[in-house]
Design a protein around this motif. Structure first.
Motif, PDB file in Angstrom:
ATOM      1  N   PRO A 125       0.820  -1.210   0.000  1.00 27.42           N
ATOM      2  CA  PRO A 125       0.000   0.000   0.000  1.00 27.42           C
ATOM      3  C   PRO A 125       0.857   1.264   0.000  1.00 27.42           C
ATOM      4  CG  PRO A 125       0.042  -0.943   2.193  1.00 27.42           C
ATOM      5  CD  PRO A 125       0.744  -1.917   1.286  1.00 27.42           C
ATOM      6  N   ARG A 126       0.303   2.347  -0.543  1.00 27.50           N
ATOM      7  CA  ARG A 126       1.033   3.611  -0.551  1.00 27.50           C
ATOM      8  C   ARG A 126       1.227   4.132   0.870  1.00 27.50           C
ATOM      9  NH1 ARG A 126      -2.536   4.543  -4.783  1.00 27.50           N
ATOM     10  NH2 ARG A 126      -3.840   5.947  -3.542  1.00 27.50           N
ATOM     11  N   ASN A 127       0.263   3.864   1.744  1.00 31.63           N
ATOM     12  CA  ASN A 127       0.355   4.278   3.145  1.00 31.63           C
ATOM     13  C   ASN A 127       0.442   3.023   4.020  1.00 31.63           C
ATOM     14  OD1 ASN A 127       0.276   5.715   5.546  1.00 31.63           O
ATOM     15  ND2 ASN A 127      -1.955   5.746   5.602  1.00 31.63           N
ATOM     16  N   PRO A 128       1.656   2.541   4.313  1.00 35.22           N
ATOM     17  CA  PRO A 128       1.791   1.245   4.983  1.00 35.22           C
ATOM     18  C   PRO A 128       1.515   1.253   6.486  1.00 35.22           C
ATOM     19  CG  PRO A 128       3.942   2.177   4.613  1.00 35.22           C
ATOM     20  CD  PRO A 128       2.958   3.105   3.961  1.00 35.22           C
ATOM     21  N   LEU A 168      -7.392  -5.042  11.457  1.00 29.12           N
ATOM     22  CA  LEU A 168      -6.340  -4.231  10.840  1.00 29.12           C
ATOM     23  C   LEU A 168      -7.026  -2.984  10.314  1.00 29.12           C
ATOM     24  CD1 LEU A 168      -3.381  -3.951   9.918  1.00 29.12           C
ATOM     25  CD2 LEU A 168      -4.048  -5.077   7.778  1.00 29.12           C
ATOM     26  N   GLY A 169      -6.839  -1.861  11.014  1.00 28.56           N
ATOM     27  CA  GLY A 169      -7.643  -0.697  10.688  1.00 28.56           C
ATOM     28  C   GLY A 169      -9.092  -1.041  11.005  1.00 28.56           C
ATOM     29  N   THR A 170      -9.955  -0.994   9.995  1.00 25.35           N
ATOM     30  CA  THR A 170     -11.363  -1.389  10.186  1.00 25.35           C
ATOM     31  C   THR A 170     -11.651  -2.771   9.601  1.00 25.35           C
ATOM     32  OG1 THR A 170     -12.054  -0.335   8.110  1.00 25.35           O
ATOM     33  CG2 THR A 170     -12.073   1.033  10.101  1.00 25.35           C
ATOM     34  N   MET A 171     -10.611  -3.439   9.047  1.00 18.47           N
ATOM     35  CA  MET A 171     -10.799  -4.749   8.431  1.00 18.47           C
ATOM     36  C   MET A 171     -10.632  -5.866   9.465  1.00 18.47           C
ATOM     37  SD  MET A 171     -11.337  -3.801   5.340  1.00 18.47           S
ATOM     38  CE  MET A 171     -11.039  -2.416   4.234  1.00 18.47           C
ATOM     39  N   ARG A 172     -11.688  -6.654   9.675  1.00 20.01           N
ATOM     40  CA  ARG A 172     -11.611  -7.725  10.658  1.00 20.01           C
ATOM     41  C   ARG A 172     -11.070  -9.006  10.025  1.00 20.01           C
ATOM     42  NH1 ARG A 172     -13.293  -6.437  15.322  1.00 20.01           N
ATOM     43  NH2 ARG A 172     -14.660  -4.645  15.644  1.00 20.01           N
ATOM     44  N   LEU A 196     -10.332  -1.427   0.192  1.00 21.86           N
ATOM     45  CA  LEU A 196      -8.915  -1.429   0.571  1.00 21.86           C
ATOM     46  C   LEU A 196      -8.262  -0.111   0.211  1.00 21.86           C
ATOM     47  CD1 LEU A 196      -7.540  -4.973  -0.367  1.00 21.86           C
ATOM     48  CD2 LEU A 196      -8.306  -4.128   1.850  1.00 21.86           C
ATOM     49  N   ASP A 197      -8.583   0.417  -0.952  1.00 21.20           N
ATOM     50  CA  ASP A 197      -7.986   1.673  -1.396  1.00 21.20           C
ATOM     51  C   ASP A 197      -8.363   2.799  -0.444  1.00 21.20           C
ATOM     52  OD1 ASP A 197      -6.388   2.935  -3.535  1.00 21.20           O
ATOM     53  OD2 ASP A 197      -8.196   4.123  -3.827  1.00 21.20           O
ATOM     54  N   SER A 198      -9.625   2.833  -0.031  1.00 16.92           N
ATOM     55  CA  SER A 198     -10.088   3.870   0.891  1.00 16.92           C
ATOM     56  C   SER A 198      -9.438   3.728   2.256  1.00 16.92           C
ATOM     57  CB  SER A 198     -11.608   3.795   1.020  1.00 16.92           C
ATOM     58  OG  SER A 198     -12.076   4.679   2.007  1.00 16.92           O
ATOM     59  N   GLU A 199      -9.300   2.490   2.725  1.00 16.81           N
ATOM     60  CA  GLU A 199      -8.761   2.231   4.064  1.00 16.81           C
ATOM     61  C   GLU A 199      -7.274   2.491   4.165  1.00 16.81           C
ATOM     62  OE1 GLU A 199      -8.453   0.995   8.052  1.00 16.81           O
ATOM     63  OE2 GLU A 199     -10.283   1.311   6.872  1.00 16.81           O
ATOM     64  N   PHE A 200      -6.505   2.004   3.176  1.00 15.82           N
ATOM     65  CA  PHE A 200      -5.039   2.020   3.317  1.00 15.82           C
ATOM     66  C   PHE A 200      -4.319   2.986   2.387  1.00 15.82           C
ATOM     67  CE2 PHE A 200      -6.451  -2.266   4.639  1.00 15.82           C
ATOM     68  CZ  PHE A 200      -6.079  -2.168   5.979  1.00 15.82           C
ATOM     69  N   ARG A 203      -5.200   8.249   2.670  1.00 16.19           N
ATOM     70  CA  ARG A 203      -4.529   9.402   3.256  1.00 16.19           C
ATOM     71  C   ARG A 203      -3.416   9.942   2.373  1.00 16.19           C
ATOM     72  NH1 ARG A 203      -3.467   7.041   9.097  1.00 16.19           N
ATOM     73  NH2 ARG A 203      -4.087   5.121   8.066  1.00 16.19           N
ATOM     74  N   GLN A 204      -3.017   9.155   1.366  1.00 14.15           N
ATOM     75  CA  GLN A 204      -1.949   9.635   0.487  1.00 14.15           C
ATOM     76  C   GLN A 204      -2.418   9.708  -0.954  1.00 14.15           C
ATOM     77  OE1 GLN A 204       1.797   7.675   0.954  1.00 14.15           O
ATOM     78  NE2 GLN A 204       1.878   8.023   3.135  1.00 14.15           N
ATOM     79  N   SER A 205      -3.738   9.669  -1.198  1.00 15.67           N
ATOM     80  CA  SER A 205      -4.231   9.684  -2.558  1.00 15.67           C
ATOM     81  C   SER A 205      -4.254  11.099  -3.092  1.00 15.67           C
ATOM     82  CB  SER A 205      -5.641   9.086  -2.602  1.00 15.67           C
ATOM     83  OG  SER A 205      -6.508   9.830  -1.796  1.00 15.67           O
TER      84      SER A 205
END
Length: 205
Positions: A125-128, A168-172, A196-200, A203-205
Motif C-alpha cells: 500500500p502507498r500508506n503502509p 487491521l484498521g477497520t478490516m476484521r 482497501l484503497d479507501s482504508e489504506f 490518506r496519500q491519494s
C-alpha cells in the motif's frame, strides 16, 4: 581460546548462502539518500539477493528492502546487474535460519501452487502504517508489508496467537501465520478493491 576461530567456522545459515532460490516476489527498497523504489527478487539465499529494479545502488551502499511474504531485509550492494543489482544480506545467524525457512516455504509454495497464497494479487500500500487491534481492545502500531483482497502481512512487535481475531484498521480477520518480523492476517470476508484503497491508500491519494 581464539575468538576468531568461531567466526571462521561456517554456520548452517552461512552454508545455505550458496543455495539460491529462484522466486518471483515483489517489494520496495530504500537507498542511503532515503529514496524508495520498487523491485522484484530474481533469486535469493539467506545471505544474498539479486533484484530487478530501475534504480541501482552503488557498490558498498547500504539498502533496506521490504519484500512480500518476507518483510524487512537489510544489506549492502555488491554489484550492479544489467537490469538491477545484487546485495549481501546483513543479519544474525538466527535471522538467516528464519530466512532460509521462509525461502523454503516460498519455493515449495510455487512448486505446489497453493491456492491460498495465489488467489489474490498482493501489493504494497502507498500508506503502509496502520493499527492492529486485538479482541480485548489492545492496539498496536504496525507496518503493512503487503496487502490483498483476502489478507495482509504486517510487521509488528507482538505475536498474537494463531487463530486470534484481530482488526487491521477497520478490516476484521484472524492471525493465520507468524514470521520473523510479524504476522499474516486473513480477512473475515474478501474485500472490495475500493474498500482497501479507501482504508489504506486514502490518506496519500
Amino acid at each position: 581460546m581464539r575468538p576468531a576461530a568461531v567466526d571462521l567456522a561456517p554456520s548452517r545459515a552461512e552454508r545455505r548462502n550458496f543455495q539460491r532460490v529462484r522466486i518471483k516476489i515483489y517489494g520496495r527498497f530504500m537507498l542511503e539518500d532515503r529514496s524508495e523504489h520498487p523491485c522484484q527478487v530474481i533469486d535469493m539465499s539467506p545471505g544474498n539477493v539479486a533484484f530487478r529494479a530501475d534504480r541501482q545502488g552503488a557498490p558498498g551502499e547500504k539498502v533496506i528492502a521490504y519484500l512480500d511474504h518476507i518483510g524487512r531485509v537489510e544489506g549492502v550492494v555488491t554489484r550492479n546487474l544489467d537490469d538491477g543489482f545484487a546485495m549481501t544480506v546483513i543479519a544474525s545467524d538466527r535471522k538467516k535460519d528464519k530466512l532460509a525457512a521462509q525461502l523454503t516455504w516460498l519455493a515449495n509454495r510455487h512448486e505446489l501452487d497453493l491456492p491460498e497464497d495465489r488467489r489474490h494479487e498482493r501489493v504494497a500500500p502507498r500508506n503502509p502504517m496502520s493499527t492492529l487491534q486485538l479482541s480485548d481492545g489492545r492496539e498496536y502500531q504496525c507496518r503493512i508489508i503487503d496487502l490483498s483482497l483476502s489478507g495482509a502481512a504486517v510487521e509488528i512487535d507482538v505475536r498474537p496467537a494463531l487463530g486470534v481475531q484481530v482488526a487491521l484498521g477497520t478490516m476484521r480477520g484472524r492471525v493465520v501465520r507468524h514470521f520473523e518480523d510479524g504476522v499474516a492476517i486473513e480477512f473475515a470476508v474478501v474485500q472490495r478493491p475500493e474498500s482497501l484503497d479507501s482504508e489504506f491508500n486514502g490518506r496519500q491519494s
